[in-house]
Design a protein around this motif. Structure first.
Motif, PDB file in Angstrom:
ATOM      1  N   ASN A   1       2.304   0.211   6.028  1.00  0.00           N
ATOM      2  CA  ASN A   1       2.640  -1.182   5.758  1.00  0.00           C
ATOM      3  C   ASN A   1       3.214  -1.847   7.016  1.00  0.00           C
ATOM      4  OD1 ASN A   1       2.072  -1.733   2.896  1.00  0.00           O
ATOM      5  ND2 ASN A   1       3.527  -0.075   2.502  1.00  0.00           N
TER       6      ASN A   1
ATOM      7  N   GLU B   1      -0.695   4.062   1.044  1.00  0.00           N
ATOM      8  CA  GLU B   1      -1.409   4.922   1.990  1.00  0.00           C
ATOM      9  C   GLU B   1      -0.429   5.503   3.003  1.00  0.00           C
ATOM     10  OE1 GLU B   1      -5.372   4.718   4.898  1.00  0.00           O
ATOM     11  OE2 GLU B   1      -4.596   2.900   3.923  1.00  0.00           O
TER      12      GLU B   1
ATOM     13  N   THR C   1       0.824  -1.200   0.000  1.00  0.00           N
ATOM     14  CA  THR C   1       0.000   0.000   0.000  1.00  0.00           C
ATOM     15  C   THR C   1       0.863   1.257   0.000  1.00  0.00           C
ATOM     16  OG1 THR C   1      -1.710   1.250   1.176  1.00  0.00           O
ATOM     17  CG2 THR C   1      -0.166  -0.004   2.532  1.00  0.00           C
TER      18      THR C   1
END
Length: 475
Positions: free
Chosen positions: A375, A369, A367
């Motif tokens: 992560n 994000e 990810t």
């Protein structure tokens, strides 16, 4: 042509054959198109040969037979012998396999068990034989000889025995005077290979000269490391060579020693260092070739400098990445594919600011994000001494992104090198997904008692439109 963890090293290399029927050239068997083929005349012991240009450890050879409705032409391949070795003549190299039969239009794989060689030869013993080959694919593992793409230098050069000849793929057995490197007679002669990237070296193979002076290799030291101090000859020793018989190739285990440079040196006065071939095998750093970014950049200390294969020991101020002093600084590597990461190696700066790495987190996942900082954590770095490289086991965590960040205010993240070791999962995951989809489709039709597996590694095939003869045509 690369497929998963293998590479077809025969693709578009120089091919020759004992004779040519019409216009069916030897090169058609290495053009990547299984619909075109090479063809000899009917003769005694017809043969076909590809020059790989370098010495490889051959994992397997794949042979595609012609597509024909008649058994006479299909059976022409029966009894063909596959040989792999370093001699260009037909019969001197050892046998990989003998082909009993290959069905019409089919591709058969023959394991060669890491046989070493520059040449792959297919020949059929007997009178009145014809050799047709639709495609010959020669696969080596990508973890093959790392030396072939490196750069070399040596302490001096005797005549035209230049340093590069020790990594030219020619072990010098056929052409000693043109296939080997050599220094002059001097004190402490040395030869150095720059692998261009840091590797974990498992094995070094040395081929000695094949003439009167084989004893000149005696007591040579193999050294591996990242330092260029004393021309690299101060790096740790992998092995000391007691002796190598004339013309022989001896293997030395290095147990995963880390280094960018491989040096050979003979200590003493009036010594000559001759090398007919140096081959280096080991695991590569997956970070090389990736894409990097960081939260901010301190002047000139770019993110890319943490994956340039320079751990910064020689040039701290030009060999490391660094952010500004900020809140939660981070650095991120995009491996471009999903890997199962076994280990991450971090090299700290080599000055009075070594404590800045304290508390840094290594995260791995898929990810982006929060810039990848959500992560899972592989490890938290308590401290790394100045100029040291510490290894952190990630136990096969899966991810495309490797992130290093330091939580907190007024933090600076400096990384002199980040190395990532692990297995590429993208190709294998795609293959498994194809099998699962096919299994589901068969189950929907009531076919459940079926075992599905790949008989060979699938690849993308690009069909070319040309005027070549195809295997479906008769002659």
């Amino acid at each position: 042509m690369v497929n998963g963890q293998e590479e077809n090293v025969a693709f578009q290399h120089t091919a020759t054959q004992s004779s040519m029927y019409k216009f069916w050239f030897s090169e058609y068997a290495v053009d990547g198109d299984r619909g075109s083929y090479s063809h000899t005349n009917p003769q005694t012991d017809p043969w076909w040969r590809v020059d790989l240009m370098k010495v490889y450890r051959v994992n397997r050879v794949a042979i595609t037979n012609r597509l024909s409705p008649t058994s006479d032409t299909v059976s022409r391949i029966n009894g063909a012998v596959i040989r792999v070795g370093n001699f260009p003549d037909i019969y001197s190299n050892p046998i990989c396999a003998v082909i009993s039969t290959i069905p019409s239009g089919a591709t058969a794989n023959f394991s060669c068990g890491a046989m070493e060689g520059r040449y792959v030869i297919v020949h059929i013993p007997g009178n009145g034989k014809t050799l047709n080959l639709c495609e010959v694919e020669v696969y080596r593992y990508l973890g093959g000889n790392r030396a072939v793409d490196g750069a070399t230098t040596q302490s001096s050069t005797s005549g035209n025995w230049i340093s590069e000849r020790a990594i030219d793929g020619n072990r010098g057995l056929q052409q000693l005077n043109t296939g080997c490197s050599s220094t002059l007679s001097e004190t402490n002669p040395w030869w150095r290979l720059d692998l261009l990237h840091i590797y974990r070296v498992s094995e070094v193979v040395i081929t000695n000269r094949k003439d009167c002076c084989a004893e000149q290799i005696n007591r040579a030291e193999i050294r591996i490391g990242n330092s260029l101090e004393n021309n690299g000859s101060n790096n740790p020793i992998c092995a000391v060579i007691p002796a190598i018989p004339a013309g022989e190739s001896y293997s030395y285990s290095c147990g995963g020693m880390e280094g960018r440079y491989v040096n050979l040196i003979i200590p003493g006065d009036m010594k000559t260092l001759t090398l007919c071939e140096v081959e280096v095998f080991g695991e590569g750093n997956r970070a090389v070739g990736g894409a990097v970014i960081q939260s901010s950049t301190f002047t000139g200390w770019f993110a890319e400098k943490a994956i340039d294969s320079n751990r910064g020991f020689q040039q701290l101020y030009t060999g490391c990445s660094s952010t500004l002093s900020e809140t939660n600084p981070w650095w991120r590597l995009d491996l471009r594919d999903v890997y199962r990461v076994s280990e991450v190696v971090i090299t700290n700066r080599n000055d009075s600011y070594a404590e800045q790495i304290n508390g840094a987190e290594i995260r791995i996942g898929n990810t982006l994000e929060n810039n990848g900082n959500y992560n899972p954590i592989c490890a938290v770095i308590p401290a790394i001494p100045a100029g040291e490289s510490y290894s952190y086991s990630c136990n096969g965590m899966e991810g495309r992104y490797v992130i290093v960040h330091i939580p907190g205010d007024w933090k600076t993240l400096t990384l002199c090198e980040v190395e990532v070791y692990g297995k590429d999962l993208t190709e294998s995951a795609m293959r498994e997904n194809v099998l699962k989809q096919l299994g589901s489709a068969l189950a929907a039709r009531g076919l459940t008692d079926v075992t599905l597996r790949w008989s060979q590694t699938p690849k993308r095939v690009i069909r070319k439109v040309n005027a070549k003869s195809h295997c479906s045509k008769e002659n």
